[in-house]
Design an enzyme around this catalytic site. Structure first.
Site, mmCIF file in Angstrom:
data_model
loop_
_atom_site.group_PDB
_atom_site.id
_atom_site.type_symbol
_atom_site.label_atom_id
_atom_site.label_comp_id
_atom_site.label_asym_id
_atom_site.label_seq_id
_atom_site.Cartn_x
_atom_site.Cartn_y
_atom_site.Cartn_z
ATOM 1 N N GLU A 34 0.857 -1.189 0.000
ATOM 2 C CA GLU A 34 0.000 0.000 0.000
ATOM 3 C C GLU A 34 0.895 1.243 0.000
ATOM 4 O O GLU A 34 1.809 1.356 0.808
ATOM 5 C CB GLU A 34 -0.918 -0.022 1.235
ATOM 6 C CG GLU A 34 -1.598 1.298 1.574
ATOM 7 C CD GLU A 34 -2.431 1.900 0.455
ATOM 8 O OE1 GLU A 34 -3.220 1.168 -0.180
ATOM 9 O OE2 GLU A 34 -2.279 3.115 0.190
ATOM 10 N N ARG A 108 -17.080 4.153 5.854
ATOM 11 C CA ARG A 108 -16.008 3.513 5.075
ATOM 12 C C ARG A 108 -14.887 3.004 5.977
ATOM 13 O O ARG A 108 -14.320 1.946 5.737
ATOM 14 C CB ARG A 108 -15.422 4.495 4.056
ATOM 15 C CG ARG A 108 -16.412 5.000 3.047
ATOM 16 C CD ARG A 108 -15.752 6.004 2.130
ATOM 17 N NE ARG A 108 -15.040 5.324 1.089
ATOM 18 C CZ ARG A 108 -15.503 5.145 -0.144
ATOM 19 N NH1 ARG A 108 -16.675 5.625 -0.494
ATOM 20 N NH2 ARG A 108 -14.814 4.501 -1.028
ATOM 21 N N TYR A 217 -27.774 9.403 4.479
ATOM 22 C CA TYR A 217 -28.190 8.212 5.235
ATOM 23 C C TYR A 217 -27.342 8.129 6.497
ATOM 24 O O TYR A 217 -26.218 8.654 6.544
ATOM 25 C CB TYR A 217 -28.058 6.933 4.389
ATOM 26 C CG TYR A 217 -26.733 6.740 3.706
ATOM 27 C CD1 TYR A 217 -25.661 6.135 4.348
ATOM 28 C CD2 TYR A 217 -26.548 7.175 2.386
ATOM 29 C CE1 TYR A 217 -24.450 5.952 3.703
ATOM 30 C CE2 TYR A 217 -25.327 7.010 1.742
ATOM 31 C CZ TYR A 217 -24.288 6.398 2.407
ATOM 32 O OH TYR A 217 -23.071 6.220 1.778
ATOM 33 N N ASP A 294 -11.767 -0.661 -8.658
ATOM 34 C CA ASP A 294 -11.797 0.556 -9.476
ATOM 35 C C ASP A 294 -10.690 0.592 -10.523
ATOM 36 O O ASP A 294 -10.826 1.269 -11.541
ATOM 37 C CB ASP A 294 -11.664 1.797 -8.581
ATOM 38 C CG ASP A 294 -13.012 2.251 -8.027
ATOM 39 O OD1 ASP A 294 -14.003 1.510 -8.187
ATOM 40 O OD2 ASP A 294 -13.071 3.351 -7.437
HETATM 41 C C1 LIG Z 1 -18.679 9.897 -3.961
HETATM 42 C C2 LIG Z 1 -18.561 8.410 -4.026
HETATM 43 C C3 LIG Z 1 -19.511 7.646 -3.371
HETATM 44 C C4 LIG Z 1 -19.435 6.247 -3.434
HETATM 45 N N1 LIG Z 1 -20.389 5.532 -2.805
HETATM 46 C C5 LIG Z 1 -20.370 4.190 -2.892
HETATM 47 C C6 LIG Z 1 -21.367 3.411 -2.242
HETATM 48 O O1 LIG Z 1 -22.261 3.942 -1.569
HETATM 49 N N2 LIG Z 1 -21.308 2.051 -2.380
HETATM 50 C C7 LIG Z 1 -20.307 1.436 -3.098
HETATM 51 O O2 LIG Z 1 -20.305 0.192 -3.184
HETATM 52 N N3 LIG Z 1 -19.332 2.160 -3.706
HETATM 53 C C8 LIG Z 1 -19.335 3.509 -3.624
HETATM 54 N N4 LIG Z 1 -18.367 4.236 -4.233
HETATM 55 C C9 LIG Z 1 -17.298 3.530 -4.976
HETATM 56 C C10 LIG Z 1 -16.233 2.975 -4.049
HETATM 57 O O3 LIG Z 1 -15.755 3.969 -3.175
HETATM 58 C C11 LIG Z 1 -15.063 2.435 -4.868
HETATM 59 O O4 LIG Z 1 -15.565 1.636 -5.909
HETATM 60 C C12 LIG Z 1 -14.137 1.580 -3.995
HETATM 61 O O5 LIG Z 1 -13.596 2.358 -2.962
HETATM 62 C C13 LIG Z 1 -13.012 1.015 -4.846
HETATM 63 O O6 LIG Z 1 -12.108 0.325 -4.021
HETATM 64 P P1 LIG Z 1 -10.670 -0.086 -4.607
HETATM 65 O O7 LIG Z 1 -10.019 -0.837 -3.504
HETATM 66 O O8 LIG Z 1 -10.820 -0.696 -5.935
HETATM 67 O O9 LIG Z 1 -9.906 1.290 -4.858
HETATM 68 P P2 LIG Z 1 -9.416 2.453 -3.779
HETATM 69 O O10 LIG Z 1 -10.389 2.506 -2.684
HETATM 70 O O11 LIG Z 1 -9.171 3.618 -4.625
HETATM 71 O O12 LIG Z 1 -8.068 1.839 -3.226
HETATM 72 C C14 LIG Z 1 -6.866 1.888 -3.963
HETATM 73 C C15 LIG Z 1 -5.701 1.800 -2.973
HETATM 74 O O13 LIG Z 1 -4.494 1.657 -3.712
HETATM 75 C C16 LIG Z 1 -3.501 2.495 -3.148
HETATM 76 N N5 LIG Z 1 -2.532 2.787 -4.233
HETATM 77 C C17 LIG Z 1 -2.680 3.646 -5.276
HETATM 78 N N6 LIG Z 1 -1.620 3.592 -6.072
HETATM 79 C C18 LIG Z 1 -0.774 2.669 -5.532
HETATM 80 C C19 LIG Z 1 0.491 2.167 -5.935
HETATM 81 N N7 LIG Z 1 1.118 2.589 -7.046
HETATM 82 N N8 LIG Z 1 1.086 1.222 -5.162
HETATM 83 C C20 LIG Z 1 0.473 0.760 -4.018
HETATM 84 N N9 LIG Z 1 -0.737 1.220 -3.603
HETATM 85 C C21 LIG Z 1 -1.353 2.152 -4.366
HETATM 86 C C22 LIG Z 1 -4.274 3.705 -2.662
HETATM 87 O O14 LIG Z 1 -3.554 4.424 -1.683
HETATM 88 C C23 LIG Z 1 -5.539 3.044 -2.106
HETATM 89 O O15 LIG Z 1 -5.389 2.661 -0.766
HETATM 90 C C24 LIG Z 1 -18.407 5.625 -4.174
HETATM 91 C C25 LIG Z 1 -17.441 6.387 -4.816
HETATM 92 C C26 LIG Z 1 -17.510 7.780 -4.738
HETATM 93 C C27 LIG Z 1 -16.463 8.587 -5.454
#
Ligand SMILES: Cc1cc2nc3c(=O)[nH]c(=O)nc-3n(C[C@H](O)[C@H](O)[C@H](O)COP(=O)(O)OP(=O)(O)OC[C@H]3O[C@@H](n4cnc5c(N)ncnc54)[C@H](O)[C@@H]3O)c2cc1C
Length: 390
Positions: A34, A108, A217, A294
């Site tokens: 991370e 979160r 909510y 994502d």
């Molecule tokens: C306004 C908003 C509201 C939302 N509401 C909802 C909801 O109600 N319900 C829902 O299901 N989803 C919701 N989402 C979507 C949800 O937040 C994301 O889909 C989810 O957080 C994605 O998780 P992830 O682990 O894929 O990515 P992230 O949460 O972006 O995690 C990526 C991680 O990788 C790390 N990282 C980045 N680059 C590197 C690197 N080069 N090397 C090592 N580590 C790195 C970052 O620091 C981070 O910790 C919402 C999104 C937004 C913007």
């Protein structure tokens, strides 16, 4: 456990930690790197549909989260200009029975903290903070991850769970940078005593306005109210901790219904997220490297499904590896299984956003259609999303 090189997971967000748990539960050693100096999530709420709650059950995380989760009873939709009620999506006991899992609202940090605790309890998971992926190389029998400090890590496979602005994705598949949508999401948390009492009830309020919408909510067992305001904006820095301005939000919602204006006047402090999108990718893996969450399929937050999809990815990825026994074949099969569903969700979410933000005569036509749609039919539109994994 047999001596195996670990699967490296780049990114310790919701998707990365879920993948680590799922893979380790199937007997694979996992190393999570991370970039941030500590594992953390920003202060805001998140909705988890029954599909997401079911994945947390499969990951052994649901019991850790349940004490602070809110079981939502409905999503009530309002016209944000007139304040009139348009429709309600029923989510109470009957929906829970229909989908076999609850619809939750959580903080979160509580979700991320529960995933982290579960990871810490598993011997096969190694967690490393302050380590960022800078380069990657897939060789015929493994992966080499170059970190920002110049050190190389070796693994049997690599899962890129590094979010919407994924460094790894752009190396794996050039010209896949995410695009700014021209909208931002500002969020605030209110202590329950400061919030309008009707809004602390276990329901989502969704207010539709021209070029904007507001969602609220309760979270943290009802002790806080989460508010999100999504509107047209040109703030596009690639980070999720920008500060939003109280005045800016109040000005943009000046013509909203009184109840809504009063709500957004309370917080004083907001945090801002820029919204980015990416067209569905034709492939998620290249050799022994694959994408998750994502990084693979950023979903606009108009269906509240991004995190739930990342959890589904994690469980599917580990199932695929257990079934195939071979990383190369497993990554391919996982991508083939997941891409049609995530692409459909990305498209549906984008369409929802257009409908939410309609103005003029189209807004009136939308309101009429919503008022005339029976609740059961409204809910049935989401069956394909919420029934996943049943
Ligand atoms: C306004 C908003 C509201 C939302 N509401 C909802 C909801 O109600 N319900 C829902 O299901 N989803 C919701 N989402 C979507 C949800 O937040 C994301 O889909 C989810 O957080 C994605 O998780 P992830 O682990 O894929 O990515 P992230 O949460 O972006 O995690 C990526 C991680 O990788 C790390 N990282 C980045 N680059 C590197 C690197 N080069 N090397 C090592 N580590 C790195 C970052 O620091 C981070 O910790 C919402 C999104 C937004 C913007």
């Amino acid at each position: 456990m047999k001596e195996r090189r670990p699967i490296i997971v780049a990114g310790g967000g919701i998707g990365g930690l879920a993948a680590a748990i799922a893979l380790a539960d199937k007997g694979w050693p996992v190393e999570v790197i991370e970039r941030a100096s500590e594992f953390r999530e920003i202060g805001a709420g998140i909705q988890l549909g029954p599909n997401g709650a079911r994945m947390l059950e499969a990951l052994g995380v649901a019991p850790l989260l349940a004490p602070s989760a809110i079981r939502l009873t409905e999503i009530a939709v309002y016209d944000g200009l007139s304040g009139s009620h348009l429709a309600s999506l029923p989510l109470g006991a009957s929906a829970e029975e229909r989908y076999g899992a609850p619809y939750w609202a959580v903080h979160r940090a509580d979700l991320h903290g529960a995933l982290l605790r579960r990871c810490e309890d598993i011997d096969g998971v190694r967690l490393r903070t302050g380590v960022a992926l800078a380069r990657l190389q897939s060789t015929p029998d493994g992966v080499i991850v170059g970190t920002e400090t110049g050190k190389n890590l070796q693994g049997a496979g690599l899962v890129l769970a590094d979010g919407v602005w994924s460094t790894g994705r752009c190396q794996l598949f050039p010209r896949t940078e995410a695009r700014f949508l021209g909208k931002t999401a500002s969020r605030a948390l209110l202590a329950a005593p400061d919030a309008p009492p009707s809004m602390i009830e276990p329901r989502v309020g969704l207010w539709l306005l021209p070029h904007a919408h507001v969602v609220h909510y309760p979270v943290k067992a009802g002790s806080q109210l989460n508010i999100v305001v999504i509107l047209k904006d040109d703030w596009m820095e690639q980070r999720w901790d920008g500060s939003g301005e109280q005045v800016f939000i109040e000005e943009r919602l000046a013509s909203a219904a009184p109840a809504l204006r009063e709500l957004v006047a309370i917080p004083g402090q907001w945090g801002r997220w820029p919204l980015y999108e990416l067209d569905p990718l034709k492939r998620w893996s290249n050799g022994l490297v694959t994408l998750l969450g994502d990084a693979a399929h950023p979903v606009l937050p108009f269906l509240a499904q991004g995190a739930s999809l990342a959890l589904e990815d994690a469980v599917t990825l580990a199932d695929s590896l257990a079934r195939q026994g071979d990383v190369l074949a497993a990554w391919q099969s996982y991508g083939n299984q997941r891409r049609p569903r995530t692409a459909r969700l990305q498209a549906t979410s984008k369409r929802n956003g257009r409908i939410y933000h309609l103005s003029g005569p189209s807004r009136l036509a939308r309101n009429l259609a919503m008022r005339n749609l029976p609740a059961a039919r409204l809910l049935a539109q989401y069956d394909w999303i919420y029934e996943f994994g049943r």
